[in-house]
Enzyme design. Structure first.
Site, PDB file in Angstrom:
ATOM      1  N   HIS A  59      -0.525  -0.622  -9.550  1.00 32.78           N
ATOM      2  CA  HIS A  59      -0.730  -1.559  -8.434  1.00 32.78           C
ATOM      3  C   HIS A  59      -2.147  -1.449  -7.863  1.00 32.78           C
ATOM      4  O   HIS A  59      -2.419  -0.609  -7.003  1.00 32.78           O
ATOM      5  CB  HIS A  59       0.298  -1.261  -7.340  1.00 32.78           C
ATOM      6  N   HIS A  61      -5.723  -3.838  -6.617  1.00 28.82           N
ATOM      7  CA  HIS A  61      -6.382  -5.127  -6.345  1.00 28.82           C
ATOM      8  C   HIS A  61      -7.860  -4.980  -6.698  1.00 28.82           C
ATOM      9  O   HIS A  61      -8.593  -4.273  -6.005  1.00 28.82           O
ATOM     10  CB  HIS A  61      -6.211  -5.503  -4.865  1.00 28.82           C
ATOM     11  N   LEU A  62      -8.269  -5.642  -7.779  1.00 33.72           N
ATOM     12  CA  LEU A  62      -9.675  -5.529  -8.224  1.00 33.72           C
ATOM     13  C   LEU A  62     -10.559  -6.616  -7.605  1.00 33.72           C
ATOM     14  O   LEU A  62     -11.791  -6.548  -7.732  1.00 33.72           O
ATOM     15  CB  LEU A  62      -9.765  -5.592  -9.753  1.00 33.72           C
ATOM     16  N   ASN A  93      -3.713 -11.727  -6.805  1.00 32.38           N
ATOM     17  CA  ASN A  93      -4.104 -12.456  -5.577  1.00 32.38           C
ATOM     18  C   ASN A  93      -5.624 -12.489  -5.414  1.00 32.38           C
ATOM     19  O   ASN A  93      -6.182 -12.079  -4.398  1.00 32.38           O
ATOM     20  CB  ASN A  93      -3.411 -11.867  -4.337  1.00 32.38           C
ATOM     21  N   HIS A 230       5.668  -0.961  -3.758  1.00 31.48           N
ATOM     22  CA  HIS A 230       5.416  -0.241  -2.494  1.00 31.48           C
ATOM     23  C   HIS A 230       6.631  -0.108  -1.561  1.00 31.48           C
ATOM     24  O   HIS A 230       6.686  -0.706  -0.494  1.00 31.48           O
ATOM     25  CB  HIS A 230       4.227  -0.830  -1.732  1.00 31.48           C
ATOM     26  N   ASN A 276       0.149  -3.361   4.205  1.00 28.21           N
ATOM     27  CA  ASN A 276       1.441  -4.044   4.155  1.00 28.21           C
ATOM     28  C   ASN A 276       2.169  -3.675   2.868  1.00 28.21           C
ATOM     29  O   ASN A 276       1.646  -3.971   1.799  1.00 28.21           O
ATOM     30  CB  ASN A 276       1.229  -5.565   4.200  1.00 28.21           C
ATOM     31  N   ASP A 303      -1.561   0.797  -4.588  1.00 29.45           N
ATOM     32  CA  ASP A 303      -1.836  -0.457  -3.878  1.00 29.45           C
ATOM     33  C   ASP A 303      -3.288  -0.466  -3.393  1.00 29.45           C
ATOM     34  O   ASP A 303      -3.591  -0.929  -2.292  1.00 29.45           O
ATOM     35  CB  ASP A 303      -0.859  -0.670  -2.711  1.00 29.45           C
TER      36      ASP A 303
HETATM   37  O1  DOR Z   1      -1.844  -3.962   2.213  1.00 26.40           O
HETATM   38  C1  DOR Z   1      -1.819  -4.825   1.362  1.00 26.40           C
HETATM   39  N1  DOR Z   1      -2.951  -5.328   0.842  1.00 26.40           N
HETATM   40  N2  DOR Z   1      -0.646  -5.310   0.982  1.00 26.40           N
HETATM   41  C2  DOR Z   1      -0.532  -6.366   0.186  1.00 26.40           C
HETATM   42  O2  DOR Z   1       0.555  -6.755  -0.104  1.00 26.40           O
HETATM   43  C3  DOR Z   1      -1.740  -7.070  -0.302  1.00 26.40           C
HETATM   44  C4  DOR Z   1      -2.915  -6.173  -0.294  1.00 26.40           C
HETATM   45  C5  DOR Z   1      -4.222  -6.903  -0.411  1.00 26.40           C
HETATM   46  O3  DOR Z   1      -4.362  -7.749  -1.316  1.00 26.40           O
HETATM   47  O4  DOR Z   1      -5.134  -6.595   0.354  1.00 26.40           O
HETATM   48 ZN    ZN Z   2       2.219  -5.924  -2.032  1.00 21.83          ZN
END
Ligand code: DOR
Ligand code: ZN
Length: 417
Positions: A59, A61-62, A93, A230, A276, A303
């Site tokens: 998990h 986010h790049l 996303n 998560h 989140n 995450d």
């Molecule tokens: O804390 C979070 N950040 N939860 C998510 O579900 C998305 C992520 C983000 O893309 O920043």
């Molecule tokens: Zn998430």
């Protein structure tokens, strides 16, 4: 030419041995025993270190394409390597979202230069909008390794059912961000004492576990596997434990901040502790640890969610998310040192995530990809966000004194850190 790692502790999910490891032509050629170097082989003395399989991170986010001021594929993979991560799933996303074969291809092409194995998760719905299912077959053909609308739940039952059925048919894991937006949208911290004291909107526990219940029900109806992202509440752990006992093919992950911290952390109004799902109560933290110990929780992911210092400056308006790839192994070794064995750590961070994704790796075994992290279990270091390798500084473990540090990382037999 081979790389020979001499005399190290070899950590696998099924046990610990000692000896040499030979990396040749991208795979492990020998594990254990004593290896004799041939002409041209590189020998690395690793006495006092231990070798973990390269971490498989479910998990991340790049932020690439579209938000490369926060992170890009290169900077994210540098951070991964520094944390011992050799395989990672990047979430869709981005801007645009990963909902077309072209965007999947863009990520795969750009990741080639990094030396890290990047597995793109494609979106479940177009633009993560909930308005229509993507073409999973085309996305899989382009190289998507999973599907997810992470950052948002898939609110429409029929769409989630379709994704689960298609995911099963195509061998694409479905990674679910479970959140009831009718309760939690716009929430800043855990609902309860923290949200009351801070005077901000809360995200209730039920907004998470209620949606996990719905997701599991749909997976049962589809007779398909599902992975829950998560997990942070005690009820979520109990629901997943009970579903597994019933035979539902559900797997799940948590992240280090959920077993280290509670919502007390946000009372100082520092947005670097806002994510989140949010940091919860002590009972939740303990239940997450219980879930890791009894196998209810299959994996530790991060995450890793980079945001710039400017975006994180204001406590209330800052976006959710914290970075963690460079600290996840050290934090796990430090804070769960009395609860988890080294093999448990390899199971939760390497072996199980690889099995959930259906990829090779996650183990140091002859013939497996030569992905490994050399770790000094005794080195102490203080997390300084300025010294981390990624582009953003929102490190949830900033200032912590951690014990155990990645000293070198190999991916496909090549040194990447
Ligand atoms: O804390 C979070 N950040 N939860 C998510 O579900 C998305 C992520 C983000 O893309 O920043
Ligand atoms: Zn998430």
């Amino acid at each position: 030419m081979a790389i020979i790692i001499k005399n190290t502790e070899i950590i696998n999910a099924d046990g610990v041995t000692r000896g040499d490891i030979v990396l040749r032509e991208g795979v492990f050629a020998q594990v254990g025993g004593c290896a004799r170097p041939a002409e041209g082989d590189q020998v690395i003395g690793a006495e006092g270190l231990c070798a973990f399989p390269g971490l498989v991170e479910l998990h991340v986010h790049l932020r690439d394409p579209g938000q490369t001021h926060k992170e890009d594929i290169a900077s994210g993979c540098t951070a991964a390597a520094a944390g011992g991560v050799t395989s990672l799933v990047c979430m869709p996303n981005t801007v645009p979202a990963v909902d077309s074969p072209e965007t999947v291809q863009y990520i795969i092409d750009k990741a080639k230069a990094t030396g890290i194995r990047v597995y793109p998760a494609a979106a479940i719905t177009y633009g993560l909008s909930g308005k229509g299912c993507c073409d999973y077959e085309a996305l899989k053909k382009a190289g998507a390794a999973a599907v997810s609308d992470d950052g948002r739940p898939v609110e429409d039952d029929d769409m989630l059912l379709r994704a689960l059925r298609e995911g099963k048919r195509l061998g694409l894991p479905v990674l679910c961000h479970c959140e009831d937006l009718s309760q939690a949208a716009g929430g800043k911290v855990h609902e309860g004492r923290a949200s009351r004291l801070l005077g901000v909107k809360g995200m209730s526990s039920s907004s998470e576990y209620g949606d996990i219940e719905r997701t599991i029900r749909l997976a049962e109806r589809a007779d398909a596997p599902v992975h829950i992202c998560h997990v942070s509440t005690k009820e979520s752990v109990a629901i997943i434990r009970e579903a597994k006992a019933r035979g539902v093919k559900v797997t799940c992950e948590t992240a280090p901040h959920y077993f280290v911290y509670t919502c007390e952390k946000v009372l100082g109004r520092d947005a670097d502790y806002r994510m989140n799902p949010p940091l919860r109560e002590e009972a939740d933290r303990l239940a997450v640890i219980g879930g890791l110990l009894d196998g209810t929780i299959d994996a530790i992911a991060t995450d890793h969610a980079p945001h710039s210092p400017e975006e994180k400056a204001d406590f209330v308006s800052a976006p959710n998310g914290v970075i963690g790839m460079e600290t996840s192994l050290s934090a796990t070794l430090t804070f769960l040192r009395d609860q988890l064995s080294l093999s448990d750590v390899a199971r939760l961070m390497c072996f199980n995530p690889a099995r959930i994704l259906g990829i090779p790796g996650g183990e140091i075994r002859v013939g497996a990809p030569a992905d490994l992290a050399l770790v000094d279990l005794t080195e102490q270091w203080t997390v300084n966000p300025e010294k981390l390798h990624g582009r953003s500084k929102n490190a949830v473990f900033k200032g912590e004194l951690l014990t155990g540090r990645v000293k070198a990382t190999f991916c496909g037999g090549k040194k990447v850190f």
